[in-house]
Design an enzyme around this catalytic site. Structure first.
Site, PDB file in Angstrom:
ATOM      1  N   ASN A  62      87.713  41.099  38.682  1.00 48.03           N
ATOM      2  CA  ASN A  62      88.301  39.756  38.666  1.00 48.03           C
ATOM      3  C   ASN A  62      88.594  39.410  37.208  1.00 48.03           C
ATOM      4  OD1 ASN A  62      88.911  37.060  38.780  1.00 48.03           O
ATOM      5  ND2 ASN A  62      86.910  36.389  39.554  1.00 48.03           N
ATOM      6  N   TRP A  63      89.866  39.506  36.847  1.00 44.77           N
ATOM      7  CA  TRP A  63      90.232  39.304  35.434  1.00 44.77           C
ATOM      8  C   TRP A  63      90.113  37.841  35.015  1.00 44.77           C
ATOM      9  CZ3 TRP A  63      95.203  42.599  34.042  1.00 44.77           C
ATOM     10  CH2 TRP A  63      94.998  43.938  34.453  1.00 44.77           C
ATOM     11  N   LYS A  64      90.015  36.944  35.975  1.00 43.65           N
ATOM     12  CA  LYS A  64      89.990  35.498  35.699  1.00 43.65           C
ATOM     13  C   LYS A  64      91.220  35.111  34.862  1.00 43.65           C
ATOM     14  CE  LYS A  64      85.072  35.551  36.485  1.00 43.65           C
ATOM     15  NZ  LYS A  64      83.754  35.010  36.234  1.00 43.65           N
ATOM     16  N   GLU A 110      77.673  36.139  44.713  1.00 39.24           N
ATOM     17  CA  GLU A 110      77.685  35.932  43.266  1.00 39.24           C
ATOM     18  C   GLU A 110      76.805  34.732  42.931  1.00 39.24           C
ATOM     19  OE1 GLU A 110      81.466  37.761  41.369  1.00 39.24           O
ATOM     20  OE2 GLU A 110      81.892  35.690  41.881  1.00 39.24           O
ATOM     21  N   HIS A 122      85.750  31.531  45.150  1.00 37.98           N
ATOM     22  CA  HIS A 122      84.966  31.879  43.960  1.00 37.98           C
ATOM     23  C   HIS A 122      84.230  30.633  43.471  1.00 37.98           C
ATOM     24  CE1 HIS A 122      83.919  33.122  39.908  1.00 37.98           C
ATOM     25  NE2 HIS A 122      84.063  34.365  40.335  1.00 37.98           N
ATOM     26  N   SER A 170      77.458  39.378  35.980  1.00 43.13           N
ATOM     27  CA  SER A 170      77.045  40.201  34.843  1.00 43.13           C
ATOM     28  C   SER A 170      76.806  41.671  35.197  1.00 43.13           C
ATOM     29  CB  SER A 170      75.803  39.597  34.172  1.00 43.13           C
ATOM     30  OG  SER A 170      76.097  38.288  33.694  1.00 43.13           O
ATOM     31  N   GLY A 202      83.417  40.599  36.451  1.00 37.89           N
ATOM     32  CA  GLY A 202      84.200  39.722  35.588  1.00 37.89           C
ATOM     33  C   GLY A 202      84.380  40.355  34.220  1.00 37.89           C
ATOM     34  N   GLY A 203      83.567  39.917  33.254  1.00 31.54           N
ATOM     35  CA  GLY A 203      83.708  40.343  31.861  1.00 31.54           C
ATOM     36  C   GLY A 203      83.904  41.844  31.666  1.00 31.54           C
ATOM     37  N   GLU A 250      83.843  29.478  40.612  1.00 24.28           N
ATOM     38  CA  GLU A 250      84.583  28.688  39.621  1.00 24.28           C
ATOM     39  C   GLU A 250      85.608  27.776  40.308  1.00 24.28           C
ATOM     40  OE1 GLU A 250      85.611  32.062  37.198  1.00 24.28           O
ATOM     41  OE2 GLU A 250      83.500  32.222  36.623  1.00 24.28           O
ATOM     42  N   GLY A 275      78.740  35.409  34.036  1.00 26.46           N
ATOM     43  CA  GLY A 275      79.115  35.207  32.638  1.00 26.46           C
ATOM     44  C   GLY A 275      77.947  34.841  31.737  1.00 26.46           C
TER      45      GLY A 275
END
Ligand code: 13P
Length: 254
Positions: free
Chosen positions: A9-11, A169, A97, A215, A236-237, A99, A175
């Site tokens: 997930n590149w966000k 998640e 998600h 993470s 993510g990251g 977010e 993150g």
């Protein structure tokens, strides 16, 4: 046997040039990192989907989006429809998600409409659930997950639900560098599987891939993916660099 599904997930990251660089890097290494039973998905921002689709054509990497409208079309400024996603080559879409829930007020009701819309039109939703730190500390993890699953899947039939992917998640692990321990994650994944058995049936519950997200890195992926009910990762990251994303893909060993 459930596949292992590793999704990035590149966000809200990477422009067109950066998209090209990352995808070329992933394409170069994916053949040696990926086992046959591992599905690899990338979910770039909307602006990169068309380019990503071109670059990935004919490869083993599948394309997904990060969000989708629950409407078909019309006067909904800033929204993107299922038809637009399919036209650009998406097979997957992330729905619910944390977010989106936290920053854009998405409710279980809205999420259920998006789930229905995606499933009605043959997009595979990656349906996200997870508790906040306060909820975990108050001992409410199971209740929160139960409500999110019941609410988000309201009106979804067994036949439709059989095509989804679920992602657990925990919000406190996203993150933050704080990963759930494999045991903490496995415990919740097991609860999710039994909720699916209750709401649908045990055959469906046994067949749905449940990803862990929060993470995930090459250093912790193999321990998480070794758990019985963890069938992949929503990253993510660490998905923004080819080397770390491929390191996670390589840890999948079912
Ligand atoms: P991080 O891997 O950066 O914690 O993000 C997880 C996530 O939210 C994926 O959807």
């Amino acid at each position: 046997m459930r596949p292992i599904v590793i999704a990035g997930n590149w966000k809200m990251n990477l422009d067109l040039g950066e998209t090209r660089t990352l995808l070329n890097g992933i394409l170069q290494g994916v053949a040696s990192a990926r086992k046959e039973s591992t599905h690899v998905i990338v979910c770039p921002p909307f602006t990169s989907l068309s380019l990503a689709s071109e670059i990935l054509r004919g490869s083993a990497i599948r394309l997904g989006a990060q969000n989708m409208s629950h409407h078909d079309n019309g006067a909904f400024t800033g929204e993107i429809s299922w038809g637009m996603l399919k036209a650009v080559g998406c097979r997957y879409v992330i729905i619910g998600h944390s977010e989106r829930r936290q920053f854009y007020g998405e409710t279980d009701k809205l999420i259920s409409l998006k789930m229905k819309k995606a499933l009605d039109h043959d997009l595979i939703p990656i349906f996200c659930v997870g508790e906040t730190l306060e909820q975990r500390e108050r001992g409410e993890t199971e209740t929160v997950i139960t409500n999110q699953i019941r609410g988000g899947l309201e009106g979804v039939s067994t036949g439709e639900a059989a095509r989804m992917i679920l992602a657990y998640e925990p919000v406190w692990a996203i993150g933050t560098g704080k990963t759930a321990t494999p045991q903490q994650a496995q415990d919740v994944h097991k609860v999710i599987r039994s909720l699916l058995a209750d709401q649908f049936d045990s055959t469906l519950a046994a067949s749905i891939p449940i990803q862990y997200g929060g993470s995930v890195k090459p250093e912790n992926a193999s321990d998480l993916l070794a758990c019985d009910d963890i069938d992949g990762a929503l990253v993510g990251g660490a998905c923004l660099k080819a080397e770390s994303f491929l390191g996670i893909v390589a840890s999948a060993n079912r």
